[in-house]
Motif scaffolding. Structure first.
Motif, mmCIF file in Angstrom:
data_model
loop_
_atom_site.group_PDB
_atom_site.id
_atom_site.type_symbol
_atom_site.label_atom_id
_atom_site.label_comp_id
_atom_site.label_asym_id
_atom_site.label_seq_id
_atom_site.Cartn_x
_atom_site.Cartn_y
_atom_site.Cartn_z
ATOM 1 N N THR A 160 0.876 -1.381 0.146
ATOM 2 C CA THR A 160 -0.266 0.054 -0.120
ATOM 3 C C THR A 160 0.998 0.850 -0.170
ATOM 4 O O THR A 160 0.836 1.827 -0.502
ATOM 5 N N ALA A 161 1.777 1.219 0.853
ATOM 6 C CA ALA A 161 2.680 2.102 0.853
ATOM 7 C C ALA A 161 3.446 2.605 -0.805
ATOM 8 O O ALA A 161 3.638 3.701 -0.711
ATOM 9 N N ARG A 166 3.707 5.796 -6.282
ATOM 10 C CA ARG A 166 4.005 5.538 -7.809
ATOM 11 C C ARG A 166 2.134 6.740 -7.572
ATOM 12 O O ARG A 166 2.655 7.157 -8.821
ATOM 13 N N GLU A 167 1.752 7.068 -6.790
ATOM 14 C CA GLU A 167 0.471 7.986 -7.135
ATOM 15 C C GLU A 167 1.288 9.847 -6.287
ATOM 16 O O GLU A 167 0.099 10.160 -6.226
ATOM 17 N N LYS A 168 2.186 9.555 -6.343
ATOM 18 C CA LYS A 168 2.826 10.587 -6.260
ATOM 19 C C LYS A 168 2.276 11.293 -4.546
ATOM 20 O O LYS A 168 2.811 12.419 -4.211
ATOM 21 N N THR A 169 2.847 10.077 -3.657
ATOM 22 C CA THR A 169 2.419 10.878 -2.178
ATOM 23 C C THR A 169 3.767 10.861 -2.162
ATOM 24 O O THR A 169 4.978 9.622 -2.302
ATOM 25 N N PRO A 170 4.380 11.736 -0.873
ATOM 26 C CA PRO A 170 5.948 11.898 -0.688
ATOM 27 C C PRO A 170 6.358 10.427 -0.358
ATOM 28 O O PRO A 170 6.000 9.243 0.473
ATOM 29 N N LEU A 175 5.772 5.952 4.201
ATOM 30 C CA LEU A 175 6.642 5.315 4.877
ATOM 31 C C LEU A 175 6.044 5.169 6.643
ATOM 32 O O LEU A 175 5.379 4.295 7.098
ATOM 33 N N THR A 176 6.260 6.230 6.749
ATOM 34 C CA THR A 176 5.125 7.398 8.237
ATOM 35 C C THR A 176 3.650 6.291 8.256
ATOM 36 O O THR A 176 3.746 5.819 9.209
ATOM 37 N N LEU A 177 2.808 6.384 7.296
ATOM 38 C CA LEU A 177 1.613 6.034 7.600
ATOM 39 C C LEU A 177 1.516 4.106 7.783
ATOM 40 O O LEU A 177 1.351 3.644 9.121
ATOM 41 N N CYS A 178 2.689 3.210 6.931
ATOM 42 C CA CYS A 178 2.915 1.992 6.784
ATOM 43 C C CYS A 178 3.456 1.657 8.666
ATOM 44 O O CYS A 178 2.880 0.738 9.201
ATOM 45 N N LEU A 179 4.605 2.934 8.749
ATOM 46 C CA LEU A 179 4.744 2.344 10.218
ATOM 47 C C LEU A 179 3.988 1.980 11.260
ATOM 48 O O LEU A 179 3.461 1.612 12.609
ATOM 49 N N ARG A 180 3.238 4.513 11.243
ATOM 50 C CA ARG A 180 2.282 4.147 11.899
ATOM 51 C C ARG A 180 0.835 3.030 11.891
ATOM 52 O O ARG A 180 0.735 2.688 13.026
#
Length: 189
Positions: A160-161, A166-170, A175-180
Motif C-alpha cells: 500500500t505504501a 507511485r501515485e505521487k505521495t512523498p 513510509l510514516t503511514l506504513c509504520l504508524r
C-alpha cells in the motif's frame, strides 16, 4: 550473498547492475518486455545484454537471485534481534521500503517466486518469524495477531505504501503511514 549471484568488479559490474535495474523497472511496467526493450532502457546495445544474459530466462534468473540478495541484505541491516520487537519490525519495513522496485516486480511477475531458489524457507523468513514469536513472548505484539497474519499484513502495508508513492505521495509520508499502521496493529490492547 545468495547462491547464483555473480561477483564482478568495475565496468562489468556497473553494466550488469544497469541491465538488472533497467530490467526490473521495465518488467514491472511491462512484464512482456523484450531484451531489446531492456537494452534500450539500460542504454546499452542488445548484444551487450546478450553478453551478460544469453536468454530471457538467464535475465530472469539474474533478477531472481538479485532480489533474494537484496532481501537478505535488507533483513540483515534491520538487525531483527536487536532491541524491542516493534522497533525491529519498523527497521525491517524501512529497509524493505527502499527496495520497492524489486518487490513491485515480484508482485507483477509472481512466477519469479516459483523458481527453485524461492522454494525453501530462507534464513530471512526464519528471522522474521522469530522476531514475531519474540514479540508474542515478550508481550509487545498482540497475541491475537498470528505470525501468518502479521506476515501478510506487513506485506500488505508495504504494498500500500509503495502504491501511494507511485501515485505521487512523498516517500517519507507513505513510509510514516506504513509504520504508524504497523505500530497500531501489533499493539497490545
Amino acid at each position: 550473498m545468495s547462491e547464483g549471484v555473480v561477483t564482478e568488479t568495475g565496468v562489468r559490474a556497473r553494466t550488469r547492475r544497469a541491465i538488472l535495474d533497467a530490467a526490473i523497472e521495465t518488467l514491472t511496467k511491462q512484464p512482456g518486455a523484450t531484451l531489446a526493450d531492456i537494452a534500450a532502457a539500460a542504454n546499452v546495445g542488445r548484444t551487450t545484454v546478450h553478453r551478460y544474459f544469453a536468454e530471457r530466462s538467464d535475465l530472469i534468473d539474474g533478477i531472481s537471485h538479485d532480489a533474494l540478495d537484496k532481501i537478505s541484505r535488507a533483513t540483515e541491516r534491520a538487525r531483527l534481534d536487536d532491541g524491542p520487537v516493534p522497533a525491529a519490525l519498523a527497521r525491517l519495513c524501512q529497509e524493505y521500503f527502499e527496495h520497492a522496485d524489486v518487490f513491485q516486480l515480484l508482485f507483477t511477475m509472481p512466477d519469479l517466486m516459483t523458481r527453485p531458489e524461492w522454494e525453501e524457507e530462507s534464513d530471512d523468513d526464519r528471522a522474521l518469524l522469530r522476531v514475531i514469536e519474540r514479540g508474542h513472548t515478550e508481550g509487545s505484539i498482540d497475541p491475537a495477531m498470528t505470525k501468518e497474519w502479521l506476515l501478510q499484513l506487513l506485506w500488505s502495508l508495504l504494498y500500500t505504501a509503495w502504491g501511494l508513492v507511485r501515485e505521487k505521495t512523498p516517500k517519507h509520508e507513505a513510509l510514516t503511514l506504513c509504520l504508524r499502521s504497523l505500530e497500531k496493529v501489533i499493539a497490545v490492547s
